[in-house]
Design a protein around this motif. Structure first.
Motif, PDB file in Angstrom:
ATOM      1  N   LEU A 172     -47.499 -46.422 -27.555  1.00 57.50           N
ATOM      2  CA  LEU A 172     -47.352 -47.334 -26.434  1.00 57.50           C
ATOM      3  C   LEU A 172     -48.674 -47.424 -25.682  1.00 57.50           C
ATOM      4  CD1 LEU A 172     -43.858 -46.267 -25.077  1.00 57.50           C
ATOM      5  CD2 LEU A 172     -44.431 -48.443 -26.159  1.00 57.50           C
ATOM      6  N   LYS A 173     -48.993 -48.595 -25.186  1.00 49.26           N
ATOM      7  CA  LYS A 173     -50.209 -48.773 -24.400  1.00 49.26           C
ATOM      8  C   LYS A 173     -50.114 -47.963 -23.111  1.00 49.26           C
ATOM      9  CE  LYS A 173     -51.429 -53.392 -26.031  1.00 49.26           C
ATOM     10  NZ  LYS A 173     -51.620 -54.801 -25.654  1.00 49.26           N
ATOM     11  N   ASP A 174     -51.281 -47.592 -22.576  1.00 49.29           N
ATOM     12  CA  ASP A 174     -51.326 -46.885 -21.293  1.00 49.29           C
ATOM     13  C   ASP A 174     -50.643 -47.748 -20.236  1.00 49.29           C
ATOM     14  OD1 ASP A 174     -52.752 -44.860 -22.531  1.00 49.29           O
ATOM     15  OD2 ASP A 174     -54.691 -45.661 -21.918  1.00 49.29           O
ATOM     16  N   GLY A 175     -49.859 -47.124 -19.401  1.00 49.12           N
ATOM     17  CA  GLY A 175     -49.163 -47.837 -18.334  1.00 49.12           C
ATOM     18  C   GLY A 175     -47.771 -48.311 -18.713  1.00 49.12           C
ATOM     19  N   VAL A 176     -47.432 -48.265 -20.013  1.00 46.51           N
ATOM     20  CA  VAL A 176     -46.085 -48.647 -20.452  1.00 46.51           C
ATOM     21  C   VAL A 176     -45.206 -47.409 -20.393  1.00 46.51           C
ATOM     22  CG1 VAL A 176     -44.694 -49.506 -22.377  1.00 46.51           C
ATOM     23  CG2 VAL A 176     -46.949 -50.485 -21.951  1.00 46.51           C
ATOM     24  N   LEU A 177     -44.070 -47.525 -19.728  1.00 47.24           N
ATOM     25  CA  LEU A 177     -43.132 -46.413 -19.589  1.00 47.24           C
ATOM     26  C   LEU A 177     -42.698 -45.900 -20.963  1.00 47.24           C
ATOM     27  CD1 LEU A 177     -41.431 -44.681 -17.642  1.00 47.24           C
ATOM     28  CD2 LEU A 177     -39.652 -46.426 -17.834  1.00 47.24           C
ATOM     29  N   ASP A 178     -42.728 -44.585 -21.160  1.00 52.26           N
ATOM     30  CA  ASP A 178     -42.352 -43.952 -22.426  1.00 52.26           C
ATOM     31  C   ASP A 178     -41.156 -43.033 -22.183  1.00 52.26           C
ATOM     32  OD1 ASP A 178     -42.127 -42.646 -24.847  1.00 52.26           O
ATOM     33  OD2 ASP A 178     -44.237 -42.088 -24.970  1.00 52.26           O
ATOM     34  N   PRO A 179     -39.913 -43.563 -22.186  1.00 48.08           N
ATOM     35  CA  PRO A 179     -38.753 -42.729 -21.896  1.00 48.08           C
ATOM     36  C   PRO A 179     -38.539 -41.626 -22.923  1.00 48.08           C
ATOM     37  CG  PRO A 179     -38.077 -44.981 -22.441  1.00 48.08           C
ATOM     38  CD  PRO A 179     -39.568 -44.960 -22.380  1.00 48.08           C
ATOM     39  N   GLN A 180     -38.860 -41.869 -24.199  1.00 48.27           N
ATOM     40  CA  GLN A 180     -38.710 -40.807 -25.193  1.00 48.27           C
ATOM     41  C   GLN A 180     -39.698 -39.682 -24.929  1.00 48.27           C
ATOM     42  OE1 GLN A 180     -38.763 -43.325 -28.885  1.00 48.27           O
ATOM     43  NE2 GLN A 180     -37.177 -41.870 -29.486  1.00 48.27           N
ATOM     44  N   GLY A 181     -40.930 -40.036 -24.595  1.00 46.82           N
ATOM     45  CA  GLY A 181     -41.926 -39.023 -24.265  1.00 46.82           C
ATOM     46  C   GLY A 181     -41.506 -38.196 -23.064  1.00 46.82           C
ATOM     47  N   GLU A 182     -40.960 -38.860 -22.054  1.00 48.29           N
ATOM     48  CA  GLU A 182     -40.500 -38.144 -20.860  1.00 48.29           C
ATOM     49  C   GLU A 182     -39.325 -37.230 -21.186  1.00 48.29           C
ATOM     50  OE1 GLU A 182     -40.436 -36.716 -17.056  1.00 48.29           O
ATOM     51  OE2 GLU A 182     -42.011 -37.752 -18.141  1.00 48.29           O
TER      52      GLU A 182
END
Length: 79
Positions: free
Chosen positions: A9-19
């Protein structure tokens, strides 16, 4: 010839799986992780013999199908 495409994902795009991964790691006692970005790795077996032509063809694949370039970035490694 083989190509590896890493899509994130590009920087600034929310990453719910990463979180979710970061939160789960904290729950397992790994307290030193302050951020996680989750992505995908795609390996392609190519018939191409020219690395530059292969990279150009894989870039077309990424732009057309493999990556959502609105929210994702990709990198190509020819091996």
């Amino acid at each position: 010839m083989k190509a590896r495409v890493t899509i994130m994902l590009k920087d600034g795009v929310l990453d719910p799986q990463g979180e979710a991964i970061r939160h789960a790691l904290g729950g397992l006692g790994h307290k030193g992780v302050s951020g996680v970005r989750q992505g995908k790795l795609i390996e392609l077996d190519l018939d191409a013999t020219d690395a530059d032509a292969a990279r150009a063809e894989v870039a077309k694949m990424c732009e057309g199908l493999l990556a959502n370039t609105v929210i994702e970035k990709y990198s190509i490694e020819i091996v």
